[in-house]
Design a protein around this motif. Structure first.
Motif, PDB file in Angstrom:
ATOM      1  N   GLU A 137      53.153  68.715  60.149  1.00 60.23           N
ATOM      2  CA  GLU A 137      51.789  69.237  60.150  1.00 60.23           C
ATOM      3  C   GLU A 137      50.797  68.266  60.768  1.00 60.23           C
ATOM      4  N   LYS A 138      50.974  66.954  60.516  1.00 60.65           N
ATOM      5  CA  LYS A 138      50.045  65.894  60.949  1.00 60.65           C
ATOM      6  C   LYS A 138      48.596  66.337  60.761  1.00 60.65           C
ATOM      7  N   PRO A 139      48.149  66.530  59.514  1.00 60.95           N
ATOM      8  CA  PRO A 139      46.784  67.017  59.271  1.00 60.95           C
ATOM      9  C   PRO A 139      45.730  65.989  59.675  1.00 60.95           C
ATOM     10  N   HIS A 140      44.551  66.486  59.954  1.00 64.05           N
ATOM     11  CA  HIS A 140      43.435  65.594  60.251  1.00 64.05           C
ATOM     12  C   HIS A 140      42.947  64.959  58.957  1.00 64.05           C
ATOM     13  N   PRO A 141      42.479  63.697  59.023  1.00 66.37           N
ATOM     14  CA  PRO A 141      42.000  63.055  57.799  1.00 66.37           C
ATOM     15  C   PRO A 141      40.831  63.807  57.176  1.00 66.37           C
ATOM     16  N   LYS A 142      40.737  63.732  55.851  1.00 68.10           N
ATOM     17  CA  LYS A 142      39.640  64.377  55.128  1.00 68.10           C
ATOM     18  C   LYS A 142      38.304  63.711  55.467  1.00 68.10           C
ATOM     19  N   THR A 143      38.344  62.417  55.716  1.00 65.45           N
ATOM     20  CA  THR A 143      37.156  61.637  56.032  1.00 65.45           C
ATOM     21  C   THR A 143      37.357  61.055  57.427  1.00 65.45           C
ATOM     22  N   PRO A 144      36.330  61.066  58.270  1.00 63.41           N
ATOM     23  CA  PRO A 144      36.501  60.414  59.569  1.00 63.41           C
ATOM     24  C   PRO A 144      36.892  58.949  59.371  1.00 63.41           C
ATOM     25  N   LEU A 189      51.494  52.285  51.386  1.00 62.89           N
ATOM     26  CA  LEU A 189      50.576  53.269  51.957  1.00 62.89           C
ATOM     27  C   LEU A 189      50.655  53.107  53.466  1.00 62.89           C
ATOM     28  N   VAL A 190      50.668  54.205  54.207  1.00 64.65           N
ATOM     29  CA  VAL A 190      50.694  54.097  55.667  1.00 64.65           C
ATOM     30  C   VAL A 190      49.566  54.928  56.264  1.00 64.65           C
ATOM     31  N   ASN A 191      49.085  54.474  57.405  1.00 60.30           N
ATOM     32  CA  ASN A 191      48.074  55.193  58.164  1.00 60.30           C
ATOM     33  C   ASN A 191      48.817  56.185  59.059  1.00 60.30           C
ATOM     34  N   PRO A 192      48.629  57.506  58.870  1.00 58.39           N
ATOM     35  CA  PRO A 192      49.392  58.483  59.650  1.00 58.39           C
ATOM     36  C   PRO A 192      49.145  58.403  61.153  1.00 58.39           C
ATOM     37  N   PRO A 241      41.769  57.966  51.137  1.00 59.74           N
ATOM     38  CA  PRO A 241      42.499  59.191  50.822  1.00 59.74           C
ATOM     39  C   PRO A 241      43.305  59.771  51.983  1.00 59.74           C
ATOM     40  N   PHE A 242      43.033  59.340  53.194  1.00 59.12           N
ATOM     41  CA  PHE A 242      43.755  59.854  54.354  1.00 59.12           C
ATOM     42  C   PHE A 242      45.014  59.049  54.643  1.00 59.12           C
ATOM     43  N   PHE A 243      45.246  57.951  53.926  1.00 65.61           N
ATOM     44  CA  PHE A 243      46.502  57.211  54.037  1.00 65.61           C
ATOM     45  C   PHE A 243      47.556  57.937  53.219  1.00 65.61           C
ATOM     46  N   TRP A 244      48.804  57.860  53.638  1.00 64.55           N
ATOM     47  CA  TRP A 244      49.893  58.534  52.930  1.00 64.55           C
ATOM     48  C   TRP A 244      50.615  57.560  52.031  1.00 64.55           C
ATOM     49  N   ARG A 245      50.847  57.964  50.783  1.00 62.46           N
ATOM     50  CA  ARG A 245      51.660  57.170  49.855  1.00 62.46           C
ATOM     51  C   ARG A 245      53.098  57.610  50.079  1.00 62.46           C
ATOM     52  N   GLY A 263      36.361  51.465  55.860  1.00 64.23           N
ATOM     53  CA  GLY A 263      37.015  50.183  56.088  1.00 64.23           C
ATOM     54  C   GLY A 263      37.116  49.398  54.804  1.00 64.23           C
ATOM     55  N   LEU A 264      37.640  48.197  54.907  1.00 63.04           N
ATOM     56  CA  LEU A 264      37.805  47.320  53.756  1.00 63.04           C
ATOM     57  C   LEU A 264      37.232  45.952  54.064  1.00 63.04           C
TER      58      LEU A 264
END
Length: 120
Positions: A97-104, A54-57, A44-48, A109-110
């Motif tokens: 804004e560069k918000p902090h991820p909702k989950t650490p 999807l990208v990792n901010p 959920p912390f990746f941006w669509r 991982g995958l």
């Protein structure tokens, strides 16, 4: 054979139908049999930023450039990702804004195939 890839190492994910390519900061890529929608729910912390990206901010350099009516998002590894026109304003706002991820991110991982060409 499969291996665990922490989300903190994933730069971006590109959808490819019912599969997705996962690109890591180490230059590796993995093809997994998961849709981009499925991965978006689990990361959920990746941006669509596009229907197929999807990208990792954490790896965004923070600049959007327009090239021939297309907006591009530059990543730390000098790759560019297309930003959908309808999402450009949202992505610009998120970059400011560069918000902090909702989950650490270190805790998520995958599981991916060991081989870069294996489908699992």
């Amino acid at each position: 054979m499969v291996r665990y890839v922490p989300a903190s190492l994933i730069l971006r994910i590109e959808g490819y139908g019912n599969y997705s390519w996962i690109y890591t900061k180490n230059g590796e890529r993995y093809l997994v049999s998961k849709t981009l929608s499925y991965l978006e729910l689990h990361l959920p912390f990746f941006w669509r930023v596009h229907k197929s990206h999807l990208v990792n901010p954490q790896y965004i350099q923070g600049c959007i450039a327009s090239v021939r009516r297309n907006s591009l998002l530059r990543l730390n590894n000098n790759q560019s990702v297309t930003v959908a026109r309808r999402l450009k304003a949202t992505v610009c706002r998120l970059l400011k804004e560069k918000p902090h991820p909702k989950t650490p991110i270190e805790q998520v991982g995958l599981v991916v195939p060991q081989s870069n060409h294996e489908i699992r």
